[in-house]
Structures are given as structure tokens and as C-alpha cells.
Design a protein around this motif. Sequence first.
Motif, mmCIF file in Angstrom:
data_model
loop_
_atom_site.group_PDB
_atom_site.id
_atom_site.type_symbol
_atom_site.label_atom_id
_atom_site.label_comp_id
_atom_site.label_asym_id
_atom_site.label_seq_id
_atom_site.Cartn_x
_atom_site.Cartn_y
_atom_site.Cartn_z
ATOM 1 N N HIS A 94 45.837 67.924 94.132
ATOM 2 C CA HIS A 94 45.774 68.391 92.745
ATOM 3 C C HIS A 94 45.109 67.322 91.870
ATOM 4 C CE1 HIS A 94 48.849 70.999 94.429
ATOM 5 N NE2 HIS A 94 48.662 71.829 93.416
ATOM 6 N N THR A 95 44.637 67.752 90.711
ATOM 7 C CA THR A 95 43.871 66.834 89.878
ATOM 8 C C THR A 95 44.362 66.766 88.433
ATOM 9 O OG1 THR A 95 42.303 68.555 89.261
ATOM 10 C CG2 THR A 95 41.794 67.280 91.244
ATOM 11 N N ARG A 96 45.556 67.307 88.205
ATOM 12 C CA ARG A 96 46.026 67.266 86.819
ATOM 13 C C ARG A 96 47.545 67.274 86.748
ATOM 14 N NH1 ARG A 96 42.697 70.971 84.869
ATOM 15 N NH2 ARG A 96 44.234 72.639 85.036
ATOM 16 N N LEU A 97 48.075 66.537 85.764
ATOM 17 C CA LEU A 97 49.497 66.583 85.458
ATOM 18 C C LEU A 97 49.659 67.308 84.138
ATOM 19 C CD1 LEU A 97 50.287 62.828 86.213
ATOM 20 C CD2 LEU A 97 50.660 64.779 87.728
ATOM 21 N N LYS A 98 50.858 67.825 83.906
ATOM 22 C CA LYS A 98 51.118 68.398 82.582
ATOM 23 C C LYS A 98 52.586 68.171 82.202
ATOM 24 C CE LYS A 98 52.211 73.114 84.019
ATOM 25 N NZ LYS A 98 52.045 74.533 83.734
ATOM 26 N N SER A 99 52.842 68.283 80.893
ATOM 27 C CA SER A 99 54.221 68.120 80.429
ATOM 28 C C SER A 99 54.930 69.475 80.499
ATOM 29 C CB SER A 99 54.236 67.621 78.986
ATOM 30 O OG SER A 99 53.503 66.426 78.889
ATOM 31 N N ILE A 104 56.934 65.208 83.378
ATOM 32 C CA ILE A 104 55.546 65.307 83.830
ATOM 33 C C ILE A 104 55.543 65.999 85.182
ATOM 34 C CG2 ILE A 104 53.530 63.962 84.533
ATOM 35 C CD1 ILE A 104 54.015 63.628 81.632
ATOM 36 N N VAL A 105 54.861 67.110 85.263
ATOM 37 C CA VAL A 105 54.797 67.823 86.546
ATOM 38 C C VAL A 105 53.329 68.025 86.954
ATOM 39 C CG1 VAL A 105 56.971 69.047 86.147
ATOM 40 C CG2 VAL A 105 54.796 70.086 85.441
ATOM 41 N N VAL A 106 53.150 68.340 88.230
ATOM 42 C CA VAL A 106 51.805 68.600 88.729
ATOM 43 C C VAL A 106 51.394 69.993 88.271
ATOM 44 C CG1 VAL A 106 50.392 68.826 90.802
ATOM 45 C CG2 VAL A 106 52.227 67.111 90.704
ATOM 46 N N LYS B 72 54.685 59.121 90.354
ATOM 47 C CA LYS B 72 54.431 60.032 89.228
ATOM 48 C C LYS B 72 55.364 59.733 88.067
ATOM 49 C CE LYS B 72 56.025 64.048 88.877
ATOM 50 N NZ LYS B 72 56.527 65.399 89.251
ATOM 51 N N LYS B 87 46.375 62.375 82.174
ATOM 52 C CA LYS B 87 46.753 63.627 82.815
ATOM 53 C C LYS B 87 45.728 64.136 83.822
ATOM 54 C CE LYS B 87 50.067 65.433 79.558
ATOM 55 N NZ LYS B 87 50.303 66.352 78.445
ATOM 56 N N CYS B 89 44.173 63.321 86.687
ATOM 57 C CA CYS B 89 44.111 62.303 87.727
ATOM 58 C C CYS B 89 44.452 62.891 89.086
ATOM 59 C CB CYS B 89 45.021 61.137 87.388
ATOM 60 S SG CYS B 89 46.662 61.602 86.923
ATOM 61 N N VAL B 91 46.254 63.581 92.407
ATOM 62 C CA VAL B 91 47.657 63.623 92.805
ATOM 63 C C VAL B 91 47.759 63.713 94.324
ATOM 64 C CG1 VAL B 91 49.861 64.801 92.502
ATOM 65 C CG2 VAL B 91 48.128 64.910 90.682
#
Lengths: 487, 487
Positions: A94-99, A104-106, B72, B87, B89, B91
Motif C-alpha cells: 500500500h502507498t497511503r495512510l489515513k486518519s 492512523i490506518v492503512v 506505523k 501520509k 508513503c 507500507v
Amino acid sequence: MSNKIADIDSDISSWYTEVVKKAGLADYGPVKGTMVIKPYGFQLWENIKEVFDGMIKKTGHTNAYFPLLIPKSYLSKEAEHVDGFAKECAVVTHTRLKSENNEIVVDPDSRLEEEVIIRPTSETVIWSMYKKWIQSYRDLPILINQWANVVRWEMRTRLFLRTSEFLWQEGHTAHKNKEDAQKETLDILELYRRLAEDYLAIPVFTGLKTESEKFAGADKTYCIEAMMLDKRALQAGTSHNLGQNFAKAFDVKFQNEENKEEFVWATSWGVSTRLVGAVILAHGDKKGLRLPPKIAPVQVIIVPIYRDDKQKNIVSDYIKTIINHFEDSGIRYLVDWSDSSPGYKFNEWELKGVPIRMEIGPRDVESNKAVLARRDNGEKRSIEKDELCVITKRILKEIQKDLFENAKLFRDSNTHTVGSYDEFKQIIDSGGFIRCGWDGTEETEIKIKEQTKATIRCIPFDENPKDLNCVYSDNPAKHEVIYAKAY
Amino acid sequence: MSNKIADIDSDISSWYTEVVKKAGLADYGPVKGTMVIKPYGFQLWENIKEVFDGMIKKTGHTNAYFPLLIPKSYLSKEAEHVDGFAKECAVVTHTRLKSENNEIVVDPDSRLEEEVIIRPTSETVIWSMYKKWIQSYRDLPILINQWANVVRWEMRTRLFLRTSEFLWQEGHTAHKNKEDAQKETLDILELYRRLAEDYLAIPVFTGLKTESEKFAGADKTYCIEAMMLDKRALQAGTSHNLGQNFAKAFDVKFQNEENKEEFVWATSWGVSTRLVGAVILAHGDKKGLRLPPKIAPVQVIIVPIYRDDKQKNIVSDYIKTIINHFEDSGIRYLVDWSDSSPGYKFNEWELKGVPIRMEIGPRDVESNKAVLARRDNGEKRSIEKDELCVITKRILKEIQKDLFENAKLFRDSNTHTVGSYDEFKQIIDSGGFIRCGWDGTEETEIKIKEQTKATIRCIPFDENPKDLNCVYSDNPAKHEVIYAKAY
């Protein structure tokens, strides 16, 4: 944190970890298997790096940089390669995290179509580029090296020796024929030998790995093998003749001088931060590190000795006149002005392995002298100030030489020949190298490994299999080999 | 591949990419957004790196290495930080591949309990370590830098300027009070200014970023801002005063000299391979690169000119006597003995931006001379052999100076003051910097950005807001700022 360290003779494993941490070389990172290289440890690595970088540039190699991330599909192309070590590696999906709810989750929407891998080594990505860069024999040879980090997922960490991320150099060369590739492979091995012996003061055996111990994807793997203080072997560097394997996997052909298409010939080779571990385990003693002067971050630690401010000023003025000369002579020194007692400082810098300690107190100032103490053998001498620079340089050279000679003596006296497999098992249990005959079969290799945990470290270049029988099967020996338990 | 490149005046974007690729600086990697830095480009980076590494070591900083992989959860600790750039990045969710139906697939059993992130920057992992290392004011300051790769997932790639993986140095320091941290932040900014101006020959504005443009997690961000040939701004380096933000997030306290517990004060700062892009875009011309001599991989390209083997031998012997002196003088030279015609070589090395070309043919040998051609302005002179070394060195210095002066002239003549917002919009559309009043509100910043795509590059140290009104609101200016469209 107390500076007391475990006993090197009875528990070298704890000794090792404690020295690494207390001497300020490295620490564990937050993700299991990772390592933080602290400034003192990193300076050691920088010095090793500088030496080797100079060697390869002098022989026509250049540095470049290839991406950290490799498409998963590239690992499928060279079957033997991926069946080797390459399966235990970090996979990016995966290439992004989010709130979400203050956490903070993938972000599931950021899933990659094709997963990418963090390089465990760069052959595949580099050969995908070489395909673009190589058309004709005029484009060859390509002699490229990179200094980089790689990741191989390891859960059993030993700082420097085995970590999931480590730093290394990886050379990747492309040639127009088999002979050139073989010459490159051996030329680099010789540079590794020089690096180990002339700079790290570690004697090594140079030789060929057996088929089962070679690098996955290589035709032939050569190595330098060193003996550590617990008499176990450490593979300190490898140089691979890759033949045409990667060229075929990535379809890299060139027009040769006869205008015919041919697959390119390749090599790869690497040494890593593991060399720092080798230096520790080859030269340490009960007080801690003993660093070879050529790569020691600090070559001379100057410890001022004084009782009051008046004495301190006198000693300080005196030291200033000495370090001026040191600077001109390129001696790497440090003056320890910290608040601790001289005794504490002595222990501290012995732990850190600084080759020479210089003690300077009021009496030394009066007599225009200084005391030099050697870390390797404890010898102390009072030296006239005028001679300090010259004698310091001479002693540094002596320490460099003596560390090597001692390590060589240790290794040679722990390298045995055996008359029977029983003797083999007995000796290998108490540690050390065994030079013996091997019938050349994988079967024998497997049996011995199962029964003793020892492996063939290499078929040394100076082997003499004539008149030898295999230590296991008693059949005529195909090779003389070096057996040992390894790190 | 033809060496013809796009027109720099009408299409600088294509010109840039073509120059980067054709001059052998870099290439695209296989994973979208990644870059391969080729040997010539990497030498440029190595030279820049060496200069800056020397600067920071001289000012008491040391290098270390922190892990690539970050839990994370660490990114959750400093809310503002992760709400910033962090965000996007890579994973890592799995740690093993396996073979299935002749394919390599991700092993679902290897799923990590907690995902790990490839560092987009290292504040969080470093502050988790500093928590272990810092107890007392005696442990401070910590002045650590690392040379590393980082990953920020970017899909709109521009080689060197914007790639998902890039190389940089990131300094991370810890201090016992606010003043020391602020001093460090500005000291480093000054090193960046010197690096840019004295070595890359790029004039920069130094100043403070506005709140909305600062680094996520910093109290204050300072920067060096350069103007590129298309009159757009390039942020070439940043230095952050982090206040106590990360110390609070990672609970890093120390006993101060009054024996009281206090949170540590921090800075971080970085420059990256983007600087290579800056050099290209600040000095290039219609023929390709023009490299500042101090960082050019090759300072002098020697092109031998001959018709037959006899002439070749004469020229070769003559060149040998010259390069001996060059080596002693530390001039980085290369002799191009390839098969191509002199004209082809001239174009090739002009494309590659080598500062001086030395042409040597039989007539030069006869008259005991050589022709020197300057890459920057095309000037050619025939020089006596005895004077070659001295004059080459002098010309290299002149080129270094002239590239800077020209870039400064260009920047200054494209830096404007404006009388109205209409004028602002008109000028900003045709490119360049505008120095103007700003009322200090985020509202104004947003409006101007929406309407013109220009942003405040910095509040320059030499601002003079007195008597200025805001270019947008016409209210009294709080600051004089520099506006531009940026890369």
C-alpha cells in the motif's frame, strides 16, 4: 549503565552484544531485526568504506544508485535466484495512510496492483537497466558499484552480523566474455583480501564456495573467510561470477566484435556492515574492543591528569602544543576533558578500543614528556615530547601489524588437519578450522552438516587434494576444503 | 539515441528531461516514481555530498545510521507531522514471498501484526532512540546527521526534482535550550547558503517559511530559495527549529543544570539529490549542462585530434606530459580516446557540461601549445604548454565565479517589486520573483495561491516591511515576502 562486560572466554555472545552497545557502536531499532548504527560505529564503517571506495575507483569502477523498490515480477525471472535467499523480504502493498477514529490506518484504496519488494540485493533491478544501456561491445565493460541499504527479513538479530536491514556495497559488472568476467570476480576478491588483511588486520582464507553454499543465481561464488575469537568462521565478503544467468533472465544481448549477438557476462560482489562485527570478534579482549589503527575513528585518546584548575591550565597549554603536531601529521586524536576520573576514562577508552592512550599530568609537563599506553598489549612508555609524533606513528604501525600477526597466529594454531572422521567431530566440537579431503559430493556435505553443524567454508586456492581421502566417505578426495562452524 | 535536445527557451521541461537522460545523469527506474542515478550524475552528487559532509564535520556533527523501517504507530505520535506529507508513503505489510503454480506470490501467512512504513523522513524513529540516549544535560547537544534514502509516494516524477525515492542528508540535533536550537537551525542554513552559492554557484534567498508552508511538526522552517532558468523558484534546502514538539511526542526529557526535568529542544535539516536538479536548471543552456568547476565530475575534457596512427602517437605522447601536471595539481580531467569524430566529442562533452575542453592536435604539439575552450561562454584560447596548468586552474576559478555572477544577474533582473495586485498577477504569469508586502494572514496567502498559483517562498532575512502595504488586501504589511511559482 555500568561498564562491566561479560567474560569473553566463557560467554563471547554476551560479551559481543554488550561491547557493541556499551562502546557506542550500535543499538537495536524499533522494528524487530533492525539496527541503529551510532556515531562511533558509523565512523568505523565510514573508514572501511573510504578505503574500499578508493580501491575500486582506482581500478576503474564508478558508483551509481539504483532504486530501493523492485517490482515483484522481477524476482520471478531468475528462478534459482528467488529460490535462494530472496523470499524473506519486505513486501510493500500500500502507498497511503489515513486518519480514522484518531488512529492512523492503512488506506485500503491505496493498494498497489503489483506489490513491490524492498531490494534484498539489486541484481534484478540493475539487469533490467543494463538491458536498456547495453547494445554493443563498445558499451562494455560496465563497472558499477553502489553503496546502499538492503533488507532481508531476519528475526534472529545480532547487531552488525545479522540484521534485517544492513548497509553494504554491491558491485555489478557486465562484460563481453567469460574470461573478463572471471578476471573481474577474482580481482575483486583480491581487493577484499587486501581490505581484510591490510586494513582490518584480519587474515582470511580465499577460495571457492561449493555448489550448495554458493550465491543463488551465480555460476561460481568466491569468498574471504575469517576466524573469529570463538574459533568460528565468518564469511566476510563474496565475489560472484554470474555467468550469463541474469543476462538470459533479462534478455541482455550485445553485438560482439564479430557483429554477432551474444548474452552479456556478469559479476556481482559485496561486503557489508558485517565487517564491523568481524573487526570486533577478531580483535576484542576482556576489556572490550581493540581497533586496528588504520580504521580506528580515534587513534590516540589523550587523557589529561590534574588535581586543580592551575594544573588543568598547565596541562591544557602543554597538550595544545602536542596536538598541533598531531593535526599536521594526520593523526586522529581526541582529548577527553570530561568530568570523569582518569581511571574511568582509561576503562572507557579501552572498551572503545582506541589503539593508543596518551596520559599527560603535571609531572609529564615538567619533564617535557608524555606517557603512551598501547591498547593491544598494555605496554606503557614515557616519551620525550619532541619525539611524540614520530613514535606515535611508529607505534600505530606496530599495533596494526601486531593485531594482524596475533590474529594469524591464533587462526593458524586453530586450523587442524585430521586423520579420521571421529577426530573431525571431536575437533569441530571444540571449534576451529579443519583442512581435510572431501569427495566432492553434496551427499557428504549434507551428512557432515547434519551430524556436526559444520559447513565447507571454501575450497581454498592453495588446496592440495593429491593423496587425500575424503574425511567422511574415505573415497579419494576431489578437493581439499576448509570446514568450520560459521556465524 | 540522437544528441539533439529540445529548445531550452520554448520547452524547458522537455529540455530538462532530455539533458538528464542524454548527458547520462539519470534514468527512470522500473517502479513508477523511482529513479536510477547513473555514474555521471552520481559523481555530481558525491562531490556535493563531500563538500557538505566536510562542512558539518568541521562544525562538530557526526554521521550515524537509523533504520529504514518505522513502526506505523510512530507516525501517530506527532499529529501535525503525520497530517503533513507523511501520509503518502510505502507500507510494508508482508515479509515473505512463496512459489505457487510457477509464480511468485506474497505469502499471506507472513502478514505483519503492525504494518511498518518506509521512512519518509526520520524524526520519529530518531526521537524514539534519543529517548534512550538522553538523560542529562551532559548528553547534550547531540549533533547527528545521516546520509540516507527516503520514500514519499509520488506519481508525478521529475528526475532529481521529484521522485518517490530520493537520497538526502537529514540532520537531527537535540539541545538543552531554545536558544541553542535556534542557533543550530540558523548555522546550518548558513552552511546551506554557502554550499549553494560557493559550490553550486547558485545565488539563494535565505529566509523564513510562512506557517502554512513550514515543515509539518516544526515551530519554524527556514529555507534557501533559488531561481531557475524558467524564472520559477526551487526550494533547495530547509532547516527546521522543531521546538519541543518531537521531545513531547516521544517523551524525551533531561535533567538540566538546575537538576530540573525539561523537554529537549530539537532541530532537523536536509538537502537532497534535488540539488542536482537545481544545478541543471540554474546553469544549463541550449547545448546542455554547464557544471560549476568545483563540483563537476570532469573539469577538463581533453580531445585529441589526429588523422592517422602516427599523429595519434605524437598527440598521445604530448598529452601524457600534460596530464602528469594535471594529476599533481588535482585537476579532474579525462582524455576522450573514443572512436567518434572530434565534432561529435565536442557536442557530447558540451552536453555533459564539462567546464573546459582542451583540444590538442599535431599543430598544437608542434607549437608547444593547446587550445582551451570554455564551456560557459565559448571563449577559446591557445595556451603555451608551460602555462597550461596555471591557466587551467585560473579559468576554472573564473568559470565558477562567472556562473554565479550570471545566475545572480539573471535572478536579480527577474526579481520585481509591484505597485498593485494587477501588476502582481501580470508579472507572476510571465515568471520571476516578486518582493512585496503581505498582511500576514493565511487568508491572503490562500487567495493569492488560488488565483495565481504563486506561493510565498520565504520571508527573507533582509525584509523591510516598513511603509509597505499588502499587495492583496492593501492593509499595512506585516512582512515583506518573496512570491513565486515554484517547482
